[in-house]
Design a protein around this motif. Structure first.
Motif, mmCIF file in Angstrom:
data_model
loop_
_atom_site.group_PDB
_atom_site.id
_atom_site.type_symbol
_atom_site.label_atom_id
_atom_site.label_comp_id
_atom_site.label_asym_id
_atom_site.label_seq_id
_atom_site.Cartn_x
_atom_site.Cartn_y
_atom_site.Cartn_z
ATOM 1 N N THR A 82 0.519 -1.304 0.126
ATOM 2 C CA THR A 82 -0.005 0.358 0.042
ATOM 3 C C THR A 82 0.749 1.471 0.313
ATOM 4 O OG1 THR A 82 -2.103 -0.572 1.486
ATOM 5 C CG2 THR A 82 -1.658 1.474 0.902
ATOM 6 N N GLU A 83 2.376 1.711 0.841
ATOM 7 C CA GLU A 83 3.055 2.240 1.085
ATOM 8 C C GLU A 83 3.967 2.901 -0.431
ATOM 9 O OE1 GLU A 83 3.847 5.632 2.723
ATOM 10 O OE2 GLU A 83 2.671 4.261 3.241
ATOM 11 N N MET A 86 1.491 4.803 -2.681
ATOM 12 C CA MET A 86 1.098 5.968 -2.306
ATOM 13 C C MET A 86 2.336 6.556 -2.921
ATOM 14 S SD MET A 86 -1.897 5.690 -1.227
ATOM 15 C CE MET A 86 -3.213 4.880 -0.452
ATOM 16 N N ARG A 90 2.521 9.753 -5.337
ATOM 17 C CA ARG A 90 3.320 10.807 -4.832
ATOM 18 C C ARG A 90 4.833 11.326 -5.987
ATOM 19 N NH1 ARG A 90 2.583 9.230 0.583
ATOM 20 N NH2 ARG A 90 5.083 8.999 1.055
ATOM 21 N N ASP A 194 -8.232 10.704 -3.811
ATOM 22 C CA ASP A 194 -7.196 10.571 -3.257
ATOM 23 C C ASP A 194 -7.559 9.373 -2.303
ATOM 24 O OD1 ASP A 194 -5.297 12.986 -3.449
ATOM 25 O OD2 ASP A 194 -6.218 13.634 -1.833
ATOM 26 N N ALA A 198 -7.105 5.459 -2.814
ATOM 27 C CA ALA A 198 -6.588 4.259 -1.953
ATOM 28 C C ALA A 198 -7.485 3.297 -1.765
ATOM 29 C CB ALA A 198 -7.258 5.631 -0.598
#
Length: 215
Positions: A82-83, A86, A90, A194, A198
């Motif tokens: 998941t990170e 993200m 970014r 966002d 997610a």
């Protein structure tokens, strides 16, 4: 060779041109002008525009790798996955048309490839086969790039005053009385990017878990 020029400096100048002019305005001549030299001076360091783009994408990926490497080593695989999503989003959104630049490029630094070893080891240690890891991350990576290309294109159009993405105009076009579900879906499709990102990443991570348990 022009004194003072370096590949790293050229890449940073190219990212600056990208931020100002977008992908369509990114040319070797524009980068050279930003550096105060003629275009041929850059060819000592990059053979052509495609190699320049490859170097730009590699620099973006170095930043992704640096953030991933700094993550705690005891995080479970699903949190890391998941990170990863993200962090990558970014990085792509940090530059105008960043996702378009990154799509289909060749990473020139073997170090960014070698950095995958840690993640692959963590995933196989968590019960994935190597093939299922590759499938899961290919699905996630392709989703991230595609999502960001669409996100940046729509955001730039809206910022330029394009009203075609207005939910009100969309409702008028499809006729709310005849197609209420289509109208109701609009906020889901064009709502907070966002939150939508997610949610969709969570779907992909869940699919990855099913890949793991099926092996």
């Amino acid at each position: 060779m022009s004194r003072g020029l370096s590949k790293a400096g050229i890449v940073q100048a190219a990212l600056g041109v990208l931020d100002e002019a977008g992908f369509d305005g990114l040319t070797v001549r524009a980068v050279a002008a930003r550096l105060g030299v003629k275009a041929p001076a850059l060819y000592w360091h990059v053979r052509d525009k495609q190699e320049l783009i490859d170097e730009m994408a590699t620099e973006v990926w170095r930043q992704v790798v640096a953030e991933l490497t700094a993550l705690p080593g005891d995080w479970p695989w699903d949190r890391v996955m998941t990170e990863f999503a993200m962090i990558t989003r970014r990085a792509l959104l940090a530059h105008r048309d960043g996702a378009r630049v990154f799509s289909g490029t060749y990473l020139t630094d073997p170090g960014v490839l070698k950095a995958q070893e840690r993640g692959l080891g963590m995933m196989t240690g968590a019960g994935f086969t190597l093939a299922s890891v590759v499938r899961a991350y290919s699905l996630l990576y392709n989703f991230i790039v595609g999502f960001c290309i669409e996100e940046q294109s729509v955001a730039q159009a809206i910022a330029a005053g394009d009203e075609r993405y207005s939910l009100e105009r969309r409702a008028e076009r499809v006729d709310q009385q005849a197609h209420p579900l289509v109208v109701e879906s609009g906020p889901e499709i064009f709502g907070d990017p966002d939150a939508r990102f997610a949610d969709l990443v969570a779907v992909i991570v869940d699919a990855a878990d099913r890949m793991r348990t099926a092996t």
